[in-house]
Design a protein around this motif. Sequence first.
Motif, PDB file in Angstrom:
ATOM      1  N   ALA A 106       0.994  -1.315   0.103  1.00  0.00           N
ATOM      2  CA  ALA A 106       0.027   0.304   0.430  1.00  0.00           C
ATOM      3  C   ALA A 106       0.915   1.525  -0.262  1.00  0.00           C
ATOM      4  O   ALA A 106       0.375   2.339  -0.730  1.00  0.00           O
ATOM      5  CB  ALA A 106      -1.100   0.323   1.329  1.00  0.00           C
ATOM      6  N   ASN A 107       1.657   1.105   1.026  1.00  0.00           N
ATOM      7  CA  ASN A 107       2.542   2.155   0.208  1.00  0.00           C
ATOM      8  C   ASN A 107       3.119   2.695  -1.040  1.00  0.00           C
ATOM      9  O   ASN A 107       3.875   4.127  -0.877  1.00  0.00           O
ATOM     10  CB  ASN A 107       4.129   2.328   1.509  1.00  0.00           C
ATOM     11  CG  ASN A 107       3.434   2.056   3.071  1.00  0.00           C
ATOM     12  OD1 ASN A 107       2.308   2.288   3.010  1.00  0.00           O
ATOM     13  ND2 ASN A 107       4.028   1.747   3.908  1.00  0.00           N
ATOM     14  N   GLN A 108       3.477   2.116  -2.173  1.00  0.00           N
ATOM     15  CA  GLN A 108       3.391   2.149  -2.932  1.00  0.00           C
ATOM     16  C   GLN A 108       2.345   3.434  -3.635  1.00  0.00           C
ATOM     17  O   GLN A 108       2.185   4.027  -4.702  1.00  0.00           O
ATOM     18  CB  GLN A 108       3.585   0.723  -4.130  1.00  0.00           C
ATOM     19  CG  GLN A 108       2.405   0.427  -4.479  1.00  0.00           C
ATOM     20  CD  GLN A 108       2.937  -0.783  -6.080  1.00  0.00           C
ATOM     21  OE1 GLN A 108       3.764  -1.035  -5.452  1.00  0.00           O
ATOM     22  NE2 GLN A 108       1.514  -1.680  -5.157  1.00  0.00           N
ATOM     23  N   TRP A 109       1.883   3.247  -2.888  1.00  0.00           N
ATOM     24  CA  TRP A 109       0.422   3.962  -3.618  1.00  0.00           C
ATOM     25  C   TRP A 109       0.816   6.228  -3.655  1.00  0.00           C
ATOM     26  O   TRP A 109      -0.026   6.129  -3.867  1.00  0.00           O
ATOM     27  CB  TRP A 109      -1.072   3.978  -3.242  1.00  0.00           C
ATOM     28  CG  TRP A 109      -1.398   2.925  -3.339  1.00  0.00           C
ATOM     29  CD1 TRP A 109      -0.930   2.038  -4.201  1.00  0.00           C
ATOM     30  CD2 TRP A 109      -2.381   1.913  -3.133  1.00  0.00           C
ATOM     31  NE1 TRP A 109      -1.462   0.933  -4.029  1.00  0.00           N
ATOM     32  CE2 TRP A 109      -2.717   0.600  -3.686  1.00  0.00           C
ATOM     33  CE3 TRP A 109      -3.617   2.037  -1.348  1.00  0.00           C
ATOM     34  CZ2 TRP A 109      -3.523  -0.459  -3.097  1.00  0.00           C
ATOM     35  CZ3 TRP A 109      -4.134   1.628  -1.406  1.00  0.00           C
ATOM     36  CH2 TRP A 109      -4.177  -0.206  -1.835  1.00  0.00           C
ATOM     37  N   ILE A 110       1.519   6.302  -2.236  1.00  0.00           N
ATOM     38  CA  ILE A 110       1.855   7.340  -1.993  1.00  0.00           C
ATOM     39  C   ILE A 110       2.483   8.166  -3.401  1.00  0.00           C
ATOM     40  O   ILE A 110       3.568   7.224  -3.848  1.00  0.00           O
ATOM     41  CB  ILE A 110       3.260   7.119  -1.033  1.00  0.00           C
ATOM     42  CG1 ILE A 110       1.983   6.910   0.535  1.00  0.00           C
ATOM     43  CG2 ILE A 110       3.339   8.681  -0.416  1.00  0.00           C
ATOM     44  CD1 ILE A 110       2.792   6.160   1.449  1.00  0.00           C
ATOM     45  N   GLY A 111       2.123   9.195  -3.642  1.00  0.00           N
ATOM     46  CA  GLY A 111       2.674   9.850  -4.884  1.00  0.00           C
ATOM     47  C   GLY A 111       2.226   9.573  -6.010  1.00  0.00           C
ATOM     48  O   GLY A 111       2.117  10.693  -6.569  1.00  0.00           O
ATOM     49  N   ARG A 112       1.121   8.752  -5.847  1.00  0.00           N
ATOM     50  CA  ARG A 112      -0.084   8.290  -6.891  1.00  0.00           C
ATOM     51  C   ARG A 112      -1.317   9.680  -7.251  1.00  0.00           C
ATOM     52  O   ARG A 112      -1.772   9.855  -6.381  1.00  0.00           O
ATOM     53  CB  ARG A 112      -0.393   7.293  -6.747  1.00  0.00           C
ATOM     54  CG  ARG A 112       0.484   5.627  -6.645  1.00  0.00           C
ATOM     55  CD  ARG A 112       0.980   5.380  -8.584  1.00  0.00           C
ATOM     56  NE  ARG A 112       1.705   4.148  -8.653  1.00  0.00           N
ATOM     57  CZ  ARG A 112       1.876   3.718  -8.883  1.00  0.00           C
ATOM     58  NH1 ARG A 112       1.620   3.762 -10.386  1.00  0.00           N
ATOM     59  NH2 ARG A 112       2.931   2.449  -8.655  1.00  0.00           N
ATOM     60  N   HIS A 113      -1.515   9.625  -8.541  1.00  0.00           N
ATOM     61  CA  HIS A 113      -2.509  10.886  -8.565  1.00  0.00           C
ATOM     62  C   HIS A 113      -3.876   9.773  -8.685  1.00  0.00           C
ATOM     63  O   HIS A 113      -4.076   8.962  -8.726  1.00  0.00           O
ATOM     64  CB  HIS A 113      -2.388  11.096 -10.236  1.00  0.00           C
ATOM     65  CG  HIS A 113      -1.349  11.894 -10.151  1.00  0.00           C
ATOM     66  ND1 HIS A 113      -1.355  13.140  -9.775  1.00  0.00           N
ATOM     67  CD2 HIS A 113       0.084  11.905 -10.949  1.00  0.00           C
ATOM     68  CE1 HIS A 113       0.172  13.572 -10.328  1.00  0.00           C
ATOM     69  NE2 HIS A 113       1.125  12.808 -10.697  1.00  0.00           N
ATOM     70  N   ALA A 114      -5.045  10.052  -8.614  1.00  0.00           N
ATOM     71  CA  ALA A 114      -6.000   9.417  -8.287  1.00  0.00           C
ATOM     72  C   ALA A 114      -7.630  10.593  -8.626  1.00  0.00           C
ATOM     73  O   ALA A 114      -6.595  11.781  -8.418  1.00  0.00           O
ATOM     74  CB  ALA A 114      -6.269   9.359  -6.732  1.00  0.00           C
ATOM     75  N   THR A 115      -8.136   9.511  -8.625  1.00  0.00           N
ATOM     76  CA  THR A 115      -9.805  10.810  -9.124  1.00  0.00           C
ATOM     77  C   THR A 115     -10.801  10.459  -7.996  1.00  0.00           C
ATOM     78  O   THR A 115     -11.165   9.140  -7.718  1.00  0.00           O
ATOM     79  CB  THR A 115     -10.492  10.129 -10.390  1.00  0.00           C
ATOM     80  OG1 THR A 115      -9.270  10.730 -11.712  1.00  0.00           O
ATOM     81  CG2 THR A 115     -11.660  11.448 -11.033  1.00  0.00           C
TER      82      THR A 115
END
Length: 116
Positions: free
Chosen positions: A43-52
């Motif tokens: 889940a920490n790989q989601w940090i910095g990801r763009h989302a809607t």
Amino acid sequence: MDSTLAKLALIAIALGIVTAVVLVILIALGRWRSPGHNSMNNANQWIGRHATVELPCTAHQRGKVRIDLGDRTVEMPALTYEGEAADRGQAVLVVAVARNCVWITPEIKPEFHRGF
């Protein structure tokens, strides 16, 4: 006749053991090839990801965001920081993962002026 029955029993046991070993190997290979099967893995790989934003959220009310991971899309519960709110369709950035949800902030897009 007893020796024939004993041989059949040994063959049946051996076949069962071989089948179990093959199944365990197949399951292990399947999990090894797709480590991100569980959405909470890494889940920490989601940090910095763009989302809607799919469902609006605030600091006190969970909403939902859609995160594009390239090969798949994940929907996760989301919260914002105090004083911020996120509306449906808004582009946001994932800044933390905690309490079974992602924490988001509005995406800031830099504006470049043409002609210096």
